[in-house]
Design a protein around this motif. Structure first.
Motif, PDB file in Angstrom:
ATOM      1  N   ASP A 153      11.080   6.195  14.125  1.00 20.44           N
ATOM      2  CA  ASP A 153      11.922   7.383  14.115  1.00 20.44           C
ATOM      3  C   ASP A 153      11.039   8.602  13.892  1.00 20.44           C
ATOM      4  O   ASP A 153      10.215   8.628  12.964  1.00 20.44           O
ATOM      5  CB  ASP A 153      12.969   7.299  13.000  1.00 20.44           C
ATOM      6  N   ILE A 154      11.213   9.614  14.736  1.00 21.82           N
ATOM      7  CA  ILE A 154      10.458  10.857  14.613  1.00 21.82           C
ATOM      8  C   ILE A 154      11.473  11.997  14.613  1.00 21.82           C
ATOM      9  O   ILE A 154      11.957  12.416  15.670  1.00 21.82           O
ATOM     10  CB  ILE A 154       9.445  11.027  15.763  1.00 21.82           C
ATOM     11  N   GLY A 155      11.825  12.444  13.419  1.00 25.62           N
ATOM     12  CA  GLY A 155      12.857  13.456  13.321  1.00 25.62           C
ATOM     13  C   GLY A 155      14.174  12.913  13.839  1.00 25.62           C
ATOM     14  O   GLY A 155      14.633  11.841  13.425  1.00 25.62           O
ATOM     15  N   GLN A 156      14.781  13.627  14.777  1.00 23.80           N
ATOM     16  CA  GLN A 156      16.055  13.174  15.336  1.00 23.80           C
ATOM     17  C   GLN A 156      15.862  12.228  16.511  1.00 23.80           C
ATOM     18  O   GLN A 156      16.833  11.720  17.072  1.00 23.80           O
ATOM     19  CB  GLN A 156      16.888  14.379  15.786  1.00 23.80           C
ATOM     20  N   PHE A 157      14.612  11.964  16.892  1.00 21.53           N
ATOM     21  CA  PHE A 157      14.311  11.076  18.012  1.00 21.53           C
ATOM     22  C   PHE A 157      13.940   9.678  17.506  1.00 21.53           C
ATOM     23  O   PHE A 157      13.499   9.506  16.375  1.00 21.53           O
ATOM     24  CB  PHE A 157      13.157  11.638  18.850  1.00 21.53           C
ATOM     25  N   ARG A 158      14.107   8.688  18.356  1.00 25.85           N
ATOM     26  CA  ARG A 158      13.707   7.317  18.033  1.00 25.85           C
ATOM     27  C   ARG A 158      13.240   6.630  19.303  1.00 25.85           C
ATOM     28  O   ARG A 158      13.622   6.992  20.420  1.00 25.85           O
ATOM     29  CB  ARG A 158      14.855   6.547  17.384  1.00 25.85           C
ATOM     30  N   ALA A 159      12.413   5.620  19.114  1.00 28.20           N
ATOM     31  CA  ALA A 159      11.918   4.825  20.232  1.00 28.20           C
ATOM     32  C   ALA A 159      11.718   3.393  19.768  1.00 28.20           C
ATOM     33  O   ALA A 159      11.534   3.134  18.576  1.00 28.20           O
ATOM     34  CB  ALA A 159      10.609   5.409  20.759  1.00 28.20           C
ATOM     35  N   GLY A 166       6.979  -8.812   9.250  1.00 31.24           N
ATOM     36  CA  GLY A 166       6.248  -7.682   9.785  1.00 31.24           C
ATOM     37  C   GLY A 166       5.902  -6.670   8.727  1.00 31.24           C
ATOM     38  O   GLY A 166       5.969  -6.943   7.523  1.00 31.24           O
ATOM     39  N   ILE A 167       5.521  -5.481   9.172  1.00 31.03           N
ATOM     40  CA  ILE A 167       5.168  -4.393   8.285  1.00 31.03           C
ATOM     41  C   ILE A 167       5.994  -3.165   8.661  1.00 31.03           C
ATOM     42  O   ILE A 167       6.394  -2.996   9.816  1.00 31.03           O
ATOM     43  CB  ILE A 167       3.661  -4.061   8.340  1.00 31.03           C
ATOM     44  N   SER A 168       6.223  -2.299   7.651  1.00 28.15           N
ATOM     45  CA  SER A 168       7.087  -1.145   7.883  1.00 28.15           C
ATOM     46  C   SER A 168       6.552   0.074   7.135  1.00 28.15           C
ATOM     47  O   SER A 168       6.056  -0.043   6.011  1.00 28.15           O
ATOM     48  CB  SER A 168       8.513  -1.458   7.425  1.00 28.15           C
ATOM     49  N   SER A 169       6.675   1.230   7.782  1.00 23.65           N
ATOM     50  CA  SER A 169       6.296   2.503   7.193  1.00 23.65           C
ATOM     51  C   SER A 169       7.315   3.559   7.608  1.00 23.65           C
ATOM     52  O   SER A 169       7.660   3.634   8.795  1.00 23.65           O
ATOM     53  CB  SER A 169       4.902   2.922   7.670  1.00 23.65           C
ATOM     54  N   PRO A 170       7.783   4.391   6.669  1.00 22.53           N
ATOM     55  CA  PRO A 170       8.704   5.464   7.052  1.00 22.53           C
ATOM     56  C   PRO A 170       8.089   6.426   8.063  1.00 22.53           C
ATOM     57  O   PRO A 170       8.803   7.032   8.857  1.00 22.53           O
ATOM     58  CB  PRO A 170       8.990   6.176   5.726  1.00 22.53           C
ATOM     59  N   THR A 171       6.779   6.549   8.049  1.00 20.12           N
ATOM     60  CA  THR A 171       6.092   7.487   8.943  1.00 20.12           C
ATOM     61  C   THR A 171       5.724   6.855  10.276  1.00 20.12           C
ATOM     62  O   THR A 171       5.945   7.437  11.346  1.00 20.12           O
ATOM     63  CB  THR A 171       4.811   8.021   8.278  1.00 20.12           C
ATOM     64  N   PHE A 172       5.162   5.633  10.230  1.00 17.56           N
ATOM     65  CA  PHE A 172       4.604   5.021  11.422  1.00 17.56           C
ATOM     66  C   PHE A 172       5.516   3.982  12.077  1.00 17.56           C
ATOM     67  O   PHE A 172       5.171   3.437  13.126  1.00 17.56           O
ATOM     68  CB  PHE A 172       3.241   4.403  11.102  1.00 17.56           C
ATOM     69  N   ALA A 217       0.869  -1.167   0.000  1.00 17.74           N
ATOM     70  CA  ALA A 217       0.000   0.000   0.000  1.00 17.74           C
ATOM     71  C   ALA A 217       0.910   1.223   0.000  1.00 17.74           C
ATOM     72  O   ALA A 217       2.083   1.118   0.360  1.00 17.74           O
ATOM     73  CB  ALA A 217      -0.922   0.004   1.224  1.00 17.74           C
ATOM     74  N   PRO A 218       0.410   2.384  -0.409  1.00 16.98           N
ATOM     75  CA  PRO A 218       1.264   3.573  -0.415  1.00 16.98           C
ATOM     76  C   PRO A 218       1.905   3.826   0.955  1.00 16.98           C
ATOM     77  O   PRO A 218       1.208   3.984   1.959  1.00 16.98           O
ATOM     78  CB  PRO A 218       0.290   4.700  -0.799  1.00 16.98           C
ATOM     79  N   GLY A 219       3.238   3.816   0.994  1.00 19.23           N
ATOM     80  CA  GLY A 219       3.950   4.080   2.234  1.00 19.23           C
ATOM     81  C   GLY A 219       4.061   2.889   3.167  1.00 19.23           C
ATOM     82  O   GLY A 219       4.591   3.015   4.281  1.00 19.23           O
ATOM     83  N   TRP A 220       3.612   1.711   2.755  1.00 16.97           N
ATOM     84  CA  TRP A 220       3.647   0.514   3.611  1.00 16.97           C
ATOM     85  C   TRP A 220       4.293  -0.642   2.858  1.00 16.97           C
ATOM     86  O   TRP A 220       4.044  -0.830   1.668  1.00 16.97           O
ATOM     87  CB  TRP A 220       2.240   0.097   4.040  1.00 16.97           C
TER      88      TRP A 220
END
Length: 481
Positions: free
Chosen positions: A246-252, A183-189, A125-128
């Motif tokens: 990853d959210i900007g320069q942060f990651r969790a 699994g699944i991956s998204s650059p945003t989520f 899917a777009p982005g996934w």
């Protein structure tokens, strides 16, 4: 499943690789639509055997890639043990209780574990994208799947001076002894995966160890205590959910291991949490920091049997069980060709939440109640420190140096309470290691390396050791594809 042959794994994967390469040779690359963004630059896929060995081409087709590492070398040890074809590292480059004499050895996997794997990424899917990865670690000399518990079983009842190399490990002969997840991956989520996966602490060690968790040159790479939150078998979990974002320069990140021993885990449950960030310093480089909290319940530390235990329960193993928790702090600074590293982990051990009786371990071997201790580690605290640097002399040559220190408290009771001697392994003690290595990437997929690690133990951590130190010069060649 534990007995699955590495020959069969390699045959199946390499057969797929041949098909992948042939199919790609026949395909043509699509043209870019007018006005669309430029696609990421990726190496051209291998078209023949010459390409495979002389260029950086991957064995890929439709998002599926066959990849791996073959790492083979030789070493000399001042106080070492004989090569063992079952054991992942093959030898014991770190000072060990059974190290007893100077000797030359073939030394597999000095810079990194040899393995063969297959991974994929397929957009749905777009982005996934759907992703998967499966890895089998092996010994390039014997072609046996890496199996720490088997190496212990082979040395049951043998006196230390006569043992071959052995040690506990999360790699226990499984065909997925590295990883095996989807699994699944998204650059945003972010990325969510399930299956056999590295612990967050193992990922942290690999990223922040100047020697990149090398067996031959890193205390925290060879010994899985740091990566496994106190027990090397828990450096990987076979049934785990793992999430990274990853959210900007942060990651969790977070990891949860569900299921227990019956699902090829070395604990009944575990969870980990990680936060990190990168701090750009403009012309002065970049700082990176991460912190990881871990809790592992009923963690297994596997042991070989004494002569008396082996006579009573042959073809089994012993174990110590504990609840382990840790805090790991990691830092790195990059400035041009220089990278500086540092790390610290505080690990505490307690009696297990669920005292264990007879069970089957991750290697498929029985651990009987009579040889299980549910209290040995109660009150133990291990602190691990490390630092080091990597300097890129050229784009193809790195110089790497590192220092490691381990400190154990006294957790002995009774007459040995508060001890700091070799009278018991529960006494306070220390372990230190110093290493240096040169890595030369002399071709697209090949590098040659050479270096040494000097290590020593004192007081409680030297209890039962034939010698308290060793030096381990090692040299080898690694092929990465």
């Amino acid at each position: 499943m534990k007995k699955f042959s590495v020959f069969r794994v390699m045959t199946l994967v390499l057969a797929g690789a041949t098909y992948v390469s042939a199919a790609l040779a026949a395909d043509t690359m699509p043209t870019k639509a007018p006005g669309s963004p430029s696609p990421p630059i990726v190496p051209a896929t291998c078209t023949d055997a010459v390409d495979f060995f002389t260029t950086s081409c991957p064995l890929s087709w439709n998002g599926i890639t066959v990849y791996g590492v073959v790492d083979a070398g030789v070493s000399w040890q001042s106080h070492g043990t004989r090569f063992n074809p079952s054991y992942g590292p093959g030898t014991e480059p770190l000072v060990s209780s059974n190290g007893n004499r100077a000797l030359w050895n073939i030394a597999p996997n000095g810079l990194s574990q040899s393995f063969i794997g297959i991974k994929g990424k397929e957009p749905f899917a777009p982005g996934w994208s759907f992703i998967f990865d499966l890895q089998a670690g092996f010994d390039p000399y014997s072609l046996q799947l890496a199996n720490g518990p088997k190496s212990q079983l082979e040395n049951n009842g043998i006196t230390a001076a006569n043992q071959s190399s052995n040690g506990d490990s999360s790699r226990a002969g499984q065909f997925y002894n590295g990883v095996g997840y989807a699994g699944i991956s998204s650059p945003t989520f972010g990325t969510l995966t399930v299956g056999r996966q590295n612990s967050l602490t193992l990922d942290g060690v690999i990223a922040y160890d100047p020697q990149a968790a090398s067996y031959a040159f890193s205390l925290i790479g060879y010994s899985g205590v740091t990566a496994g939150v106190g027990d090397t078998e828990d450096a990987r979990f076979s049934t785990a959910l793992k999430y990274r974002v990853d959210i900007g320069q942060f990651r969790a990140a977070a990891l949860y291991q569900f299921g227990g021993y019956q699902l090829n885990n070395a604990s009944t449950d575990a969870f980990q949490f990680q936060v990190g960030l990168d701090v750009p310093a403009g012309a002065y480089g970049k700082f990176s920091f991460d912190a990881i909290y871990s809790r592992v319940d009923d963690a297994v530390s596997s042991l070989l049997l004494t002569p008396a235990q082996n006579a009573a329960f042959p073809d089994t193993l012993a174990a110590r069980i504990s609840d382990d928790s840790s805090v790991m702090l990691l830092g790195k600074y990059t400035y041009g060709p220089v990278q500086l590293y540092g790390g610290y982990e505080y690990i505490s051990f307690a009696a297990p939440s669920n005292p264990q009786t007879t069970f089957t371990d991750i290697g498929g071997y029985t651990v009987v109640s009579a040889n299980i201790s549910n209290s040995f580690f109660d009150g133990r605290v291990i602190q691990v420190f490390w630092t080091g640097a990597k300097y890129a002399v050229t784009k193809d040559i790195d110089l790497i140096g590192a220092y490691y220190h381990v400190n154990q408290n006294s957790f002995a009771t009774g007459v040995n309470a508060g001890c700091s001697s070799t009278v018991s392994s529960q006494c306070a003690g220390t372990e230190d290691a110093l290493s240096f290595a040169v890595d030369w990437r002399f071709a697209k997929k090949f590098d040659a390396y050479a270096g040494f690690m000097y290590s020593q133990v004192n007081n409680g951590l030297a209890s039962g050791f034939l010698f308290n130190n060793t030096i381990n010069p090692t040299a080898g060649v690694r092929f990465r594809f």
